[in-house]
Design a protein around this motif. Sequence first.
Motif, PDB file in Angstrom:
ATOM      1  N   THR A 137       0.849  -1.195   0.000  1.00  0.00           N
ATOM      2  CA  THR A 137       0.000   0.000   0.000  1.00  0.00           C
ATOM      3  C   THR A 137       0.885   1.245   0.000  1.00  0.00           C
ATOM      4  O   THR A 137       1.835   1.324   0.782  1.00  0.00           O
ATOM      5  N   ARG A 138       0.565   2.211  -0.862  1.00  0.00           N
ATOM      6  CA  ARG A 138       1.411   3.393  -1.040  1.00  0.00           C
ATOM      7  C   ARG A 138       1.684   4.131   0.256  1.00  0.00           C
ATOM      8  O   ARG A 138       2.795   4.635   0.479  1.00  0.00           O
ATOM      9  N   SER A 139       0.732   4.216   1.149  1.00  0.00           N
ATOM     10  CA  SER A 139       0.879   5.028   2.351  1.00  0.00           C
ATOM     11  C   SER A 139       1.760   4.380   3.411  1.00  0.00           C
ATOM     12  O   SER A 139       2.122   5.031   4.391  1.00  0.00           O
ATOM     13  N   PRO A 248       0.072  -7.858  12.795  1.00  0.00           N
ATOM     14  CA  PRO A 248       0.517  -9.064  13.493  1.00  0.00           C
ATOM     15  C   PRO A 248       0.493 -10.346  12.669  1.00  0.00           C
ATOM     16  O   PRO A 248       1.188 -11.300  13.015  1.00  0.00           O
ATOM     17  N   ASP A 249      -0.295 -10.412  11.595  1.00  0.00           N
ATOM     18  CA  ASP A 249      -0.386 -11.663  10.851  1.00  0.00           C
ATOM     19  C   ASP A 249      -0.387 -11.399   9.350  1.00  0.00           C
ATOM     20  O   ASP A 249      -0.422 -10.255   8.899  1.00  0.00           O
ATOM     21  N   GLU A 250      -0.338 -12.460   8.571  1.00  0.00           N
ATOM     22  CA  GLU A 250      -0.176 -12.331   7.121  1.00  0.00           C
ATOM     23  C   GLU A 250      -1.381 -11.706   6.433  1.00  0.00           C
ATOM     24  O   GLU A 250      -1.265 -11.237   5.294  1.00  0.00           O
ATOM     25  N   ASP A 251      -2.528 -11.668   7.096  1.00  0.00           N
ATOM     26  CA  ASP A 251      -3.709 -11.019   6.523  1.00  0.00           C
ATOM     27  C   ASP A 251      -3.750  -9.524   6.819  1.00  0.00           C
ATOM     28  O   ASP A 251      -4.526  -8.782   6.201  1.00  0.00           O
ATOM     29  N   SER A 252      -2.923  -9.067   7.754  1.00  0.00           N
ATOM     30  CA  SER A 252      -2.970  -7.672   8.191  1.00  0.00           C
ATOM     31  C   SER A 252      -2.822  -6.661   7.057  1.00  0.00           C
ATOM     32  O   SER A 252      -3.494  -5.625   7.074  1.00  0.00           O
ATOM     33  N   PRO A 253      -1.939  -6.884   6.066  1.00  0.00           N
ATOM     34  CA  PRO A 253      -1.823  -5.885   4.991  1.00  0.00           C
ATOM     35  C   PRO A 253      -3.132  -5.614   4.257  1.00  0.00           C
ATOM     36  O   PRO A 253      -3.353  -4.491   3.784  1.00  0.00           O
ATOM     37  N   PHE A 254      -4.002  -6.603   4.146  1.00  0.00           N
ATOM     38  CA  PHE A 254      -5.286  -6.388   3.489  1.00  0.00           C
ATOM     39  C   PHE A 254      -6.151  -5.421   4.297  1.00  0.00           C
ATOM     40  O   PHE A 254      -6.791  -4.520   3.743  1.00  0.00           O
ATOM     41  N   TYR A 255      -6.173  -5.611   5.603  1.00  0.00           N
ATOM     42  CA  TYR A 255      -7.001  -4.756   6.454  1.00  0.00           C
ATOM     43  C   TYR A 255      -6.392  -3.361   6.597  1.00  0.00           C
ATOM     44  O   TYR A 255      -7.132  -2.377   6.714  1.00  0.00           O
ATOM     45  N   PHE A 256      -5.066  -3.272   6.591  1.00  0.00           N
ATOM     46  CA  PHE A 256      -4.422  -1.959   6.571  1.00  0.00           C
ATOM     47  C   PHE A 256      -4.886  -1.162   5.354  1.00  0.00           C
ATOM     48  O   PHE A 256      -5.211   0.029   5.462  1.00  0.00           O
TER      49      PHE A 256
END
Length: 418
Positions: A137-139, A248-256
């Motif tokens: 994600t760019r930000s 904290p987990d591998e799914d976190s970037p999606f929610y970020f």
Amino acid sequence: MRIVSISFYAFLIILSIYLDDLQAAAIDLGIDVLVENHFHGLETKRIGLITNRSAVNKNGISTIDLFFHSPQVKLVALFTPEYGLFGLDPLKATASSYVDPHTNLPVYPLYGDDLKPTPEMLRDVDVLVFDLQDIGTRSFTFLSTMGLAMEAAAENGIEFYVLDRPNPLGGERVEGIPFDNRFRSFYSEWDIPYIHGMTPCEIAGMINGENWIFKKPKLTLVPMKGWNRTMLWKDTGLSWYPPSPYLPDEDSPFYFAVSSFLGISPEIDIGIGTAFPYKFIGSPRLDPYVFSRQMNKRKLPFCYFSPVVYWPFFGKFREKRVGGCQVHIQEFSKVKLVDIALNLLQELMIELNQAPLASLNADQIDYFDRYCGSDEIRRGFLSGKRIQEIVEGWDNYIQNFKEKRKKYLLYSSQDHQQ
């Protein structure tokens, strides 16, 4: 004791290479490729390493240890991004330089007052090496740190290496918000979409190739082996090492990607200070059942929303009752992340009578627009535009970007590298 230490870490390096075929990891990271090639190009050179705890090889050995205990190179300095050397500092490691007790090397934070290495920091460095896990994600500021450090390397006549890592969101997903140069900042430094679908090596090549920095360094890219653009993090077989305390987990970037910019509003909580950062979206003034029901009525594909009530243990709503929803992504490869974000913001504007954006003071407006890389979202929602009206001009930007990035892509969408 020193001999024992060297022998021990030499054993770890040898073991790491030997275990390649025994690990679940489907790929060799840039650091793995570099070690396999005996640090080719870096022999006897003094290395400044830009890294944190997210940088390990595919067997979990840190890049710092691999460099520090290699006889081929001389590691002389460490440079850290936002959140510090261990990626766990909630104060974002704005402190001045210090000495790392593990390696006895100077550590220079590249956040706060010094966003890029200074000549004094680089005085004893021949090559800067970048190895950090980006989140797509760019930000997220790691790629800003990389490009600014590339510029500093060029200004000081030293080389720059980038060791590649996967994009956790995959290499095919590209979504707006477009970049507007008027709002360039550390949170939106490069002319790429909010979700760009590129790896650090690919972005580094694009920064150089598109002349986005005033002076370009001699750049060496060390790509991965075995990664392809269809892979999400779960497909790599790699363990996840959090690059920040809130991922904290591998799914976190999606929610970020879904919620990070929403938290700039003083009216909105995004779960920071709970066990579910970026997955909880709420406000002290929200009815969680009404809000979740209204979000589910929007029928956004591949996700749903459940009501939650929680009390953050730190942050702007510390120990206050917050109501809202938990975001649940069902199909990570198919869901439209920015679409979820915009629908959440629109519903929050309805439920809270425009307060999420109308309440921003001048500094918060500036921060919100620069974080988003554009003022389109804020202005659009405040003027009552529908989401479709806000995003209707984004397709041209996305298509132009996809065309522009083609010559910088290092990997195909197949099961083999280009």
